[in-house]
Design an enzyme around this catalytic site. Structure first.
Site: not given
Ligand code: TRP
Ligand code: ZN
Length: 880
Positions: A308, A327, A305, A271-272, A268
């Site tokens: 996060h 999460e 996001e 959250e960088n 989806g």
């Molecule tokens: N941390 C992301 C979220 O939950 C999840 C996520 C984004 C992710 N891209 C990914 C997990 C690629 C595995 C692979 O908001």
């Molecule tokens: Zn997440």
């Protein structure tokens, strides 16, 4: 086949790295085909590291090493070894040193969409969980935190926009059309939160001033021409920022917050730090092409996001076993945000429906695992409904046990104590123990134990003694690798309702920890006795779905109908109607037909709900939506025949519509508004109620209903109404279904996100031609075969939402999906593995279908080399 001997990673083997990374300086030259990445890692041996301990960095097949030096001196060939798995420096210095590597990475060849890749011309990154090692050699694990500084350089015409984490500290033009930007992120972070975007992008901008007066520049970047479609995302972002201040006292901490929408994305959104990257379907919205559901998803994922930033970025995970630390908690936070922005009861019902639809089958099948697993072969396969949704339920139970103020106190301590750290579930639980003085060791078992608990409650009334008793029993069925379970701590919110429909109180209660409206069951069973009860009450149990369990009771149909009328808890009022409908269907599938008295009683209760003045339209729409085929299948659990379930459900709808048609028609007409579109809760609710009425009328065979649907389809002013009408027609596969589908495709050929809706509708058709039509769609030469959204819209929808055609008795549905997985696995293993999880329910089918499913799975196993992702899911699916 691969997979069986792959190394398993165990939580118990956790150890710190021998070296820490103090800072990271990256210099990235971006150009078509090949990017050159120079990395300066300042490394230092941790205390206790033996001199001469090799430095082992993670890497990947994407990296071509061009040079390597330590403290400016090139390394001799014998001093290191570089392989596709990583880079080993045999004898690093015994004090602080700078490792300098230069690698080449081919972004356009990266169709796995992990690491550095190109999506429709835009260069972007995805690093969680193990993508950074595909960009440079690194200690690619979440407990290695460092501040990053990144210099990006590219052709200014190709990539006028250069973005990374943190603050922009320098930028300028160079000769020959090149330009550069330097980004610095002062917050130490693990590499999975690194991000970089370069391209020719449009953008919208806004600002947010935090409670303490910091002015934050907000930007959303997108394909040129899509700027207007980013406005709802921006609005959602600002509301999220304000909410996190109000509800959790959390402010944003940098001067810039950017979001980029990309078209090729495995998940989806991500959250960088300071630079969230989004799947564009979770950013773009305009009424003509996005549905109410799309708007709701955008709002919740933007919030997710953003939240996060504190629960994930400022405080991250020590290792990937702790994934639900960020999460589960962040899903809880985004659910609470959406509830506050929209409606608590309606959102709660929808969240629980989603949990039951996605997490319960996972937890009850071969892929069952605890929210905090203790081993994995492929971490990408653990971004699951259990980690996310059940993880959120566990946090919610904690909030229920501690109360709102108690929970907030614990969260405050969590932020205070662990800011800047990579931590664990144990540390999370500890802050709530310390802030509340409560022992939560037993509660913690929720994180460690897999499976959905079964809670059975039997009540008894003693008129002579004026006592009322609840016998509570919990059973925790075995799951793969966990044959024996402990009882869990179940917070059971409840109320007793007197014969006149009002709440009943008691003089004393014994047998368990009971507060005003909460029983805490922490043993296998308990008998709770209330005294001073003048009449037999009807119990309302598990209000608000206060624990993620399967509840059974000795309630009669009359009790349920009573609750549907009188329960002050809106969730249980809804649940009571579901229970009555469910019982009728399950009994009918088992051969006990319902009586007319039963269906008219249900119809009457539904009618009363529809006429209520205090209930929201959105709530009424949910009351009207009977448990779907898959829900009935889960209730039946073994020897499932999806065709029979489908037929019975259709018959129940017909029986109900025979009585409710006038009421439904009235709802339809009075809610069919031509007002200017708004995605707000009230309008959304009226549309869902109207469209639910339409769908029931069509399914129930009401006179003229298909004409209504056809008319709504062609005169719709927004996508919600258009798609609802079309979905109704396609689902029933009426005579004109195909021509309307064709019309829809022609109207929206240019918009890939609408194409997804068309693909999903095709995948949900219930007629026997669906597999052949889908094969033709996939085989078309211009089908975008590498785009995850397109692939999932067609195939994940088919596997998860077409119960009868996926499980065709001739096995054609199973074979189609398994062959697809084998094919896509060669290009995008993450998408392939996820689609394959549709088979997790295969053992619940009756023997004929079960045999066909097993054959399809074995054929996939024998078809050649599979990725680790797909092999892991396949092995567990077959073994469990
Ligand atoms: N941390 C992301 C979220 O939950 C999840 C996520 C984004 C992710 N891209 C990914 C997990 C690629 C595995 C692979 O908001
Ligand atoms: Zn997440």
């Amino acid at each position: 086949m691969r997979g069986e001997n792959e190394e398993t990673i165990f939580l118990k083997d956790y150890a710190e790295t021998p070296y820490a990374i103090e800072r990271v300086d990256l210099d990235v030259r971006i150009a078509p085909d090949t990017a050159i990445i120079r990395a300066l890692l300042t490394l230092v041996p941790r205390r206790g590291t033996e001199p001469g301990t090799p430095l082992v960095l993670d890497g990947a097949e994407t990296l071509a090493l061009r040079s390597i030096a330590i403290d400016g001196l090139p390394l001799a060939l014998t001093a290191y070894e570089a392989t596709p798995e990583g880079l080993t420096v045999h004898q690093p210095p015994t004090r602080r040193f700078v490792l300098e590597t230069e690698v080449a990475v081919e972004s356009e060849k990266n169709i796995k969409l992990m690491g550095f890749y190109r999506s429709s011309g835009t260069w972007c990154t995805q690093c969680e969980p193990e993508g950074f090692r595909r960009i440079t050699y690194y200690l690619d694990r979440p407990d290695v935190l460092a501040p990053f500084k990144v210099r990006m350089q590219a052709d200014k015409a190709l990539a006028p926009v250069l973005l990374s984490n943190g603050n922009l500290v320098e930028q300028g033009n160079l000769g020959n059309g090149q330009h550069f930007a330097v980004w610095e992120d002062p917050f130490p972070k693990p590499a999975y939160l690194f991000a970089m975007v370069a391209g020719d992008l449009g953008s919208i901008h806004d600002t947010f001033t935090t409670a303490s007066g910091r002015k934050v520049a907000l930007g959303i970047y997108c394909t040129h021409g899509k700027e207007d479609e980013c406005l709802y995302a921006m609005d959602s972002l600002k509301r999220s920022m304000a909410w996190d201040e109000r509800r959790f006292g959390r402010e944003y901490d940098l001067d810039i917050f950017n979001i980029v929408a990309v078209s090729d994305f495995n998940f989806g959104a991500m959250e960088n730090k300071g630079l969230n990257i989004f799947n564009d379907k979770l950013v773009f919205a305009k009424p003509e092409t996005a549905t109410d559901a799309d708007y709701i998803n955008i709002e919740s994922v933007i919030a997710h996001e953003y939240f996060h930033n504190w629960t994930g970025d400022r405080i991250t995970c020590r290792d990937w076993f702790q994934l639900c630390l960020k999460e589960g908690l962040t899903v809880y936070r985004d659910q609470e945000f959406s509830m506050d922005e929209r409606s608590r009861p309606v959102n709660r019902i929808e969240d629980v429906r989603q949990l039951r639809q996605t997490q319960f089958p996972e937890d009850g099948g071969p892929l069952s695992h605890p929210p905090r697993p203790d081993k994995y072969k492929e971490i990408n396969n653990f971004y699951t409904a259990t980690v996310y949704e059940k993880g959120a339920e566990v946090v919610r139970m904690l909030a229920t046990l501690l109360g709102e103020a108690g929970f907030r106190k614990g969260m405050d301590l969590y932020f205070e104590r662990h800011d800047g750290e990579a931590t664990t579930i144990e540390a999370f639980i500890k802050v709530f123990e310390d802030s509340s003085g409560r022992d939560l060791q037993h509660f913690q078992q929720w994180y460690l134990q897999a499976g959905t608990p079964e809670l059975d409650v039997v009540d008894r009334y003693d008129a002579a003694a004026q006592t009322y008793t609840l016998e509570l029993t919990q059973t925790n069925p075995p799951t793969p690798g966990q044959p024996d379970k402990q009882p869990l701590v179940l917070p059971i919110q409840f109320g007793l309702i007197g014969p006149n429909g009002s709440p009943m109180s008691w003089t004393s209660v014994s047998g368990a920890e009971v507060r005003d409206d909460l029983i805490v069951l922490d043993k296998a069973s308990a008998t709770v006795t209330f005294t001073g009860i003048p009449n037999k009450p009807v119990p309302s149990l598990l209000r608000g779905f206060s624990a993620p369990v399967k509840l059974t009771t000795n309630a009669t149909e009359a009790d349920q109908l009573f609750l549907a009328r009188h329960d002050s808890d809106p969730f249980n009022r809804w649940q009571a109607l579901q229970d009555v409908a469910m019982k009728l269907m399950v009994d009918a599938v088992g051969g006990t037909a319902w009586s007319e008295a039963q269906t008219s009683a249900l119809a009457e209760a539904l009618d009363e709900t529809l006429n209520s003045k205090e209930l929201d339209p959105a709530y009424k729409a949910l009351a009207l939506s009977l448990p779907n085929d898959q829900a009935v299948a889960r209730q039946i659990a073994t020897d499932v025949d999806p065709d029979r379930i489908h037929a019975v459900r259709g018959q129940l709808i017909t029986a109900l519509v025979a009585r409710l048609a006038p009421a439904l028609e009235k709802i339809y007409l009075t809610n069919d508004s031509r007002l200017a579109y708004s995605p707000d809760f009230q309008q959304t609710g009226r549309r869902s109620m109207k469209n639910m009425a339409l769908s029931l009328l069509v399914q129930g065979g009401a006179t003229d209903a298909t004409r209504l649907a056809r008319e709504q389809y062609s005169r719709a002013l927004n996508m919600t109404d258009r798609l609802a009408a079309l979905g109704t027609v396609v689902h029933a596969w009426t005579d004109d279904a195909q021509s309307l589908l064709d019309d829809f495709r022609d109207r929206f050929t240019a918009d890939p996100l609408v194409l997804d809706k068309w693909l999903s509708l095709n995948a949900m058709a219930s007629d026997d031609g669906v597999v052949e039509r889908m094969r033709a769609i996939l085989a078309a030469p211009d089908f975008p075969r590498n785009n995850p959204n397109r692939l999932r819209a067609l195939m994940a929808t088919f596997g998860m939402n077409n119960p009868t055609q996926f499980a065709r008795t001739d096995g054609a549905g199973f074979r189609f999906l398994a062959e697809f997985v084998g094919d896509v696995d060669k290009r995008n293993p993450q998408v392939a593995a996820r689609v394959l999880t549709a088979f997790r329910i295969w053992r619940s089918y009756e023997s004929g279908r079960r045999a066909e499913a097993e054959k399809a799975l074995n054929a996939l196993k024998d078809s050649g080399t599979l990725s680790r992702n797909t092999a892991d899911i396949l092995d567990r699916t077959l073994a469990g």
